[in-house]
Design a protein around this motif. Structure first.
Motif, short mmCIF file in Angstrom:
data_model
loop_
_atom_site.label_atom_id
_atom_site.label_comp_id
_atom_site.label_asym_id
_atom_site.label_seq_id
_atom_site.Cartn_x
_atom_site.Cartn_y
_atom_site.Cartn_z
N ASP A 207 -43.68 109.95 36.97
CA ASP A 207 -43.33 108.54 36.76
C ASP A 207 -42.20 108.12 37.70
N LEU A 208 -41.20 108.98 37.85
CA LEU A 208 -40.08 108.66 38.73
C LEU A 208 -40.55 108.52 40.17
N TYR A 209 -41.39 109.44 40.63
CA TYR A 209 -41.88 109.37 42.01
C TYR A 209 -42.73 108.12 42.23
N ARG A 210 -43.50 107.74 41.22
CA ARG A 210 -44.30 106.51 41.32
C ARG A 210 -43.38 105.29 41.46
N ARG A 211 -42.30 105.26 40.69
CA ARG A 211 -41.36 104.14 40.75
C ARG A 211 -40.64 104.11 42.10
N ILE A 212 -40.32 105.29 42.63
CA ILE A 212 -39.68 105.35 43.95
C ILE A 212 -40.62 104.76 45.00
N ASP A 213 -41.89 105.16 44.98
CA ASP A 213 -42.85 104.66 45.96
C ASP A 213 -42.98 103.14 45.86
N LEU A 214 -43.06 102.62 44.65
CA LEU A 214 -43.17 101.18 44.46
C LEU A 214 -41.92 100.46 44.96
N ARG A 215 -40.75 101.06 44.73
CA ARG A 215 -39.51 100.44 45.19
C ARG A 215 -39.47 100.38 46.71
N VAL A 216 -39.86 101.46 47.37
CA VAL A 216 -39.84 101.47 48.83
C VAL A 216 -40.83 100.44 49.39
N ASP A 217 -42.01 100.35 48.78
CA ASP A 217 -42.97 99.33 49.21
C ASP A 217 -42.36 97.93 49.11
N LYS A 218 -41.66 97.68 48.01
CA LYS A 218 -41.06 96.36 47.81
C LYS A 218 -39.94 96.10 48.83
N MET A 219 -39.18 97.14 49.17
CA MET A 219 -38.12 96.97 50.15
C MET A 219 -38.68 96.48 51.49
N PHE A 220 -39.82 97.05 51.89
CA PHE A 220 -40.43 96.61 53.14
C PHE A 220 -40.99 95.20 53.01
N GLU A 221 -41.56 94.88 51.85
CA GLU A 221 -42.04 93.52 51.61
C GLU A 221 -40.89 92.51 51.66
N ASP A 222 -39.72 92.93 51.19
CA ASP A 222 -38.58 92.03 51.14
C ASP A 222 -37.84 91.92 52.48
N GLY A 223 -38.24 92.74 53.48
CA GLY A 223 -37.64 92.59 54.80
C GLY A 223 -36.66 93.67 55.20
N LEU A 224 -36.90 94.91 54.78
CA LEU A 224 -35.98 96.00 55.14
C LEU A 224 -35.91 96.18 56.66
N GLU A 225 -37.04 96.09 57.33
CA GLU A 225 -37.05 96.24 58.79
C GLU A 225 -36.14 95.21 59.45
N GLN A 226 -36.21 93.98 58.98
CA GLN A 226 -35.38 92.91 59.55
C GLN A 226 -33.90 93.12 59.22
N GLU A 227 -33.64 93.64 58.02
CA GLU A 227 -32.25 93.91 57.65
C GLU A 227 -31.63 94.97 58.57
N VAL A 228 -32.38 96.03 58.85
CA VAL A 228 -31.88 97.07 59.75
C VAL A 228 -31.67 96.51 61.15
N ALA A 229 -32.60 95.69 61.61
CA ALA A 229 -32.48 95.08 62.94
C ALA A 229 -31.22 94.23 63.03
N ALA A 230 -30.91 93.49 61.97
CA ALA A 230 -29.70 92.66 61.96
C ALA A 230 -28.44 93.51 61.99
N LEU A 231 -28.46 94.63 61.27
CA LEU A 231 -27.31 95.53 61.28
C LEU A 231 -27.10 96.14 62.67
N VAL A 232 -28.18 96.51 63.32
CA VAL A 232 -28.09 97.05 64.68
C VAL A 232 -27.56 95.98 65.64
N LYS A 233 -28.04 94.77 65.49
CA LYS A 233 -27.58 93.66 66.33
C LYS A 233 -26.08 93.44 66.17
N ASN A 234 -25.57 93.73 64.97
CA ASN A 234 -24.14 93.56 64.70
C ASN A 234 -23.31 94.80 65.04
N GLY A 235 -23.94 95.78 65.72
CA GLY A 235 -23.18 96.91 66.24
C GLY A 235 -23.41 98.24 65.56
N CYS A 236 -24.25 98.29 64.53
CA CYS A 236 -24.49 99.56 63.86
C CYS A 236 -25.38 100.47 64.72
#
Length: 307
Positions: A207-236
């Motif tokens: 059950d925990l692993y299923r919830r982790i997978d669903l959370r990661v899927d939602k993170m990408f739906e919510d724009g995780l890739e864009q968030e990382v790109a913005a952090l890199v643009k700001n010097g990370c």
């Protein structure tokens, strides 16, 4: 006696939602509005890391106040000693307003240190700390972790190789004292200045692993890739302390496609979930309870608060 409630659970277990259901302004519980969260998460302290850390939204923090969220920039090294001092101050401030501090998080290392106190390891000089910091910048975290494996394999086995804060701290101790950090005795009793209720939430692994997978899927739906790109643009960069976190460090791996990055985050999150319980073993009085057993959890809190 100053009473503090502690709710520990690995990532995606539902601990934040649980705290909101019991203490939030919209709660149907008798504890509605009586508590405030002290976040025990090693990454939500960083500004700009929102999606990948599943940080509570402004709306959620309006329903249930959170402390130690968005307090440092991604470039700052934040460790257990920093958490200990700031969490202690937050708990005392909440208690001064006649509310219950509710320490909620999945960083077992932070929570254990808060419950039992810091180790007796020596305080390192600014010179040693700068020496290790310069080496981290010049040689990279992998080289320092490999050195730690050689001088303190016991401690190295307990931490994430990408956790440069803990790697550096352990090497600072070794270079200061000539002794591995794991050789210093950990406190065995709860701190006497508080009375703690420690709840360790449990879920079946599938059950925990299923919830982790669903959370990661939602993170990408919510724009995780864009968030990382913005952090890199700001010097990370990959060596920025905050970028060592799961959900961010994977984006700096060479030759990986976006679907591969997503699957790697899921895998790393599952491995981390297993490790998160390590630091909670042997906590005096800790109660393991099913994460969905709201009736039992409320009963335990009621008994604790009515002493």
């Amino acid at each position: 006696m100053k009473r503090v409630i502690v709710i520990f659970a690995p990532t995606a277990c539902g601990k934040t939602a649980l705290a909101e259901n019991i203490f939030g302004k919209g709660s149907l519980s008798c504890f509605k509005g009586m508590g405030e969260v002290v976040s025990a998460d090693s990454q939500t302290v960083y500004r700009g890391l929102n999606i990948g850390t599943a940080k509570p939204s402004p709306e959620e923090m309006e329903l249930l106040p959170h402390h130690l969220i968005d307090i440092v920039s991604p470039s700052v090294q934040f460790g257990a000693g920093d958490f200990f001092d700031l969490a202690d101050a937050a708990c005392r401030e909440i208690l001064s307003r006649n509310k219950f501090p509710v320490v909620v998080g999945g960083s077992g290392f932070y929570i254990r240190n808060f419950l039992m106190g810091l180790t007796s390891a020596p305080v390192c000089s600014p010179q040693v700390r700068q020496f290790i910091k310069d080496r981290l910048a010049a040689e990279g975290g992998r080289v320092l972790y490999e050195e730690l494996c050689a001088v303190d394999p016991v401690y190295a086995a307990k931490i994430n190789p990408n956790d440069s804060s803990r790697v550096c701290r352990a090497l600072e101790v070794y270079h200061t004292s000539g002794m591995p950090l794991s050789s210093y005795k950990m406190p065995e009793n709860l701190r006497p200045d508080y009375e703690f209720l420690v709840l360790v939430l449990n879920r079946a692994r599938e059950d925990l692993y299923r919830r982790i997978d669903l959370r990661v899927d939602k993170m990408f739906e919510d724009g995780l890739e864009q968030e990382v790109a913005a952090l890199v643009k700001n010097g990370c960069t990959k060596d920025t302390p905050a970028m060592k976190a799961i959900g961010y460090s994977e984006f700096f791996l060479d030759g990986m496609t976006l679907p591969q990055i997503k699957e790697r985050i899921k895998l790393d999150s599952r491995h981390y979930a297993k490790k998160q319980y390590t630091y909670m073993k042997g906590i005096p009085g800790a109660v393991i309870v099913d994460a969905d057993d709201m009736k039992k959890i409320e009963s335990l809190i009621m008994k604790f608060c009515s002493r």
